[in-house]
Scaffold this active site. Structure first.
Site, PDB file in Angstrom:
ATOM      1  N   TYR A  59      45.868  30.885  31.157  1.00 31.81           N
ATOM      2  CA  TYR A  59      47.223  30.504  31.550  1.00 31.81           C
ATOM      3  C   TYR A  59      47.938  29.671  30.496  1.00 31.81           C
ATOM      4  O   TYR A  59      49.039  29.187  30.731  1.00 31.81           O
ATOM      5  CB  TYR A  59      47.190  29.736  32.884  1.00 31.81           C
ATOM      6  CG  TYR A  59      47.135  30.681  34.062  1.00 31.81           C
ATOM      7  CD1 TYR A  59      46.192  31.706  34.085  1.00 31.81           C
ATOM      8  CD2 TYR A  59      48.014  30.573  35.114  1.00 31.81           C
ATOM      9  CE1 TYR A  59      46.131  32.585  35.137  1.00 31.81           C
ATOM     10  CE2 TYR A  59      47.959  31.457  36.178  1.00 31.81           C
ATOM     11  CZ  TYR A  59      47.011  32.457  36.177  1.00 31.81           C
ATOM     12  OH  TYR A  59      46.962  33.327  37.239  1.00 31.81           O
ATOM     13  N   ASP A  85      43.031  31.444  40.630  1.00 32.99           N
ATOM     14  CA  ASP A  85      44.292  31.941  41.187  1.00 32.99           C
ATOM     15  C   ASP A  85      43.999  33.104  42.143  1.00 32.99           C
ATOM     16  O   ASP A  85      44.467  33.137  43.286  1.00 32.99           O
ATOM     17  CB  ASP A  85      45.188  32.393  40.031  1.00 32.99           C
ATOM     18  CG  ASP A  85      46.612  32.706  40.480  1.00 32.99           C
ATOM     19  OD1 ASP A  85      46.942  32.421  41.635  1.00 32.99           O
ATOM     20  OD2 ASP A  85      47.377  33.237  39.656  1.00 32.99           O
ATOM     21  N   ASP A 104      33.416  39.187  39.692  1.00 36.17           N
ATOM     22  CA  ASP A 104      33.602  40.419  40.480  1.00 36.17           C
ATOM     23  C   ASP A 104      32.627  40.465  41.654  1.00 36.17           C
ATOM     24  O   ASP A 104      32.996  40.811  42.781  1.00 36.17           O
ATOM     25  CB  ASP A 104      33.513  41.669  39.595  1.00 36.17           C
ATOM     26  CG  ASP A 104      32.407  41.601  38.559  1.00 36.17           C
ATOM     27  OD1 ASP A 104      31.823  40.512  38.375  1.00 36.17           O
ATOM     28  OD2 ASP A 104      32.109  42.625  37.920  1.00 36.17           O
ATOM     29  N   LYS A 120      32.732  34.804  34.059  1.00 40.44           N
ATOM     30  CA  LYS A 120      32.516  36.180  33.608  1.00 40.44           C
ATOM     31  C   LYS A 120      31.830  36.085  32.244  1.00 40.44           C
ATOM     32  O   LYS A 120      32.265  36.689  31.256  1.00 40.44           O
ATOM     33  CB  LYS A 120      33.873  36.918  33.524  1.00 40.44           C
ATOM     34  CG  LYS A 120      33.784  38.404  33.206  1.00 40.44           C
ATOM     35  CD  LYS A 120      33.342  39.250  34.387  1.00 40.44           C
ATOM     36  CE  LYS A 120      33.127  40.700  33.950  1.00 40.44           C
ATOM     37  NZ  LYS A 120      32.634  41.542  35.063  1.00 40.44           N
TER      38      LYS A 120
HETATM   39 MG    MG Z   1      48.477  32.202  42.951  1.00 39.87          MG
END
Ligand code: MG
Ligand code: NAI
Length: 350
Positions: free
Chosen positions: A135, A245, A221, A187
């Site tokens: 981000y 998120d 995942d 990950k």
């Molecule tokens: Mg969000």
């Protein structure tokens, strides 16, 4: 700037805090929360400030300097939803607040409130790193031939210090709130540096809590799948910005969606509590909005200032109003107005 004084016992210490009622249904749900906080004799002394469209109307800025100054003073805020102004080149107020106050931890608890949904007895907490990762917005295009945007590139940034800080936050939260386990989600099998470092730092921190808080890790995942197969195996989840998120919305979905989800943004310089939902312009002013999410956020705020017993009482009153009194607003299939639901919660606190 107005000041709102809660009713409280004369011996109680008061804690200055910034109140941003916000836009749309914001003022309605904020009034509801103030009534419940009064009923529980919360110690907050409010500085009421504008933001969002209210800020734009008043001084041409969705995050006016007075509002920022208030939060800088109080270091504590309860924020209603803000309508994002369309056009005008305004940056997201939420991102600005995160950066301004280094709100590095986003805390999203999810608990089954209304029985009879897809899952019963969900009770888990997601801790999302709020400032780093993918981000940071380091992105660019590479032109090839006559296509100026033939290739898109983006980089993430995770720091050992940032990863350590969020892992410590998750473990400390677990200790303070009687949680048993922290699961770190990553990950690292593919993003070996970016999320490998996050995992490495988390493992280091976990050693210091050995014997007190259990620790394990999951690949993102697999975690996403396990959350719908068997969510009860999770307790506290800590993860990077992007994964957080996504998973925080998935987790909200386990307990009935974003409408009931509270959140806290916590940093070194301040803590800001908010509902996850928006300003709901379609129902604004009708007196039917569900104030639950902001009420739960205010309970988190009570926990944050060391008033865990009052936070617990607010949550218990909400549970009783929903489950025993069966008072529910329209979004939960009931017929109660905002005021009727608020009265039911306040009555449980009397
Ligand atoms: Mg969000
Ligand atoms: P929204 O969350 O405001 O509304 C989506 C749907 O959920 C609507 O049908 C609404 O009536 C319903 N809803 C939301 N909260 C509710 C509540 N408390 N009780 C009953 N029903 C509720 O999302 P939308 O429509 O995408 O966004 C509206 C505005 O809010 C936009 O300007 C958006 O940018 C802003 N927004 C602000 C947020 C914040 O300040 N944290 C978060 C999300 C959106």
């Amino acid at each position: 700037m107005a000041t709102y004084n809660s009713r409280m016992g004369s011996a109680t210490k008061t804690i200055p805090a910034t109140l941003i009622p916000g836009d749309g249904i914001g003022p309605e749900v904020t009034d509801a929360v103030l009534a419940v906080l009064d009923a529980v004799e919360a110690p907050f002394r409010w500085e009421t400030c504008k933001a969002g469209m209210g800020g734009v109307a008043e001084c041409g800025d969705p995050l006016p300097p007075e509002t920022l100054a208030s939060i800088r003073r109080t270091r504590l805020a309860l924020k209603g939803p803000l309508t994002t102004p369309i056009g005008g080149g305004f940056r997201s107020s939420n991102v600005r607040l995160r950066e301004e106050f280094q709100l590095y931890a986003n805390l999203r608890p999810a608990r089954t409130l209304v029985p009879g949904g897809r899952f019963e007895d969900i009770d888990l907490v997601l801790v999302r790193e709020n400032l780093e990762g993918l981000y940071v917005g380091i992105e660019h295009y590479i032109p090839v031939g006559d296509d100026p945007r033939a290739v898109a590139m983006g980089s993430g940034v995770n720091t050992r210090a940032g990863a350590r800080r969020i892992a410590e936050f998750a473990f400390d939260y677990a200790v303070k709130n009687g949680r048993k386990k922290v699961t770190l989600v990553h990950k690292a099998n593919v993003l070996k540096a970016l999320t490998g470092l996050f995992l490495e730092a988390g493992r280091d921190v976990a050693k210091r809590y050995d014997g007190r808080i259990a620790f394990d890790d999951r690949i993102v995942d697999a975690c996403a799948m396990q959350l719908v197969m068997n969510p009860w195996q999770f307790d506290v989840i800590v993860t990077t910005n992007l994964f957080g998120d996504i998973l925080s919305d998935e987790i909200a979905g386990l307990v009935g969606g974003l409408g009931m989800a509270p959140a806290a943004n916590i940093g070194t310089d301040a803590a800001i509590f908010e509902a996850v939902h928006g300003s709901a312009p379609d129902i604004a002013g009708k007196g039917v909005a569900n104030p639950l999410a902001l009420m739960l956020s205010s309970a988190m705020m009570l926990d944050h200032v060391g008033e865990q017993e009052k936070g617990r009482r607010v949550r218990a009153a909400i549970d009783a109003a929903l489950r025993e009194d069966k008072v529910r607003t329209g979004d939960l299939g009931g017929s109660a107005t905002t005021r009727e639901f608020t009265r039911a919660v306040a009555a449980r606190l009397a």
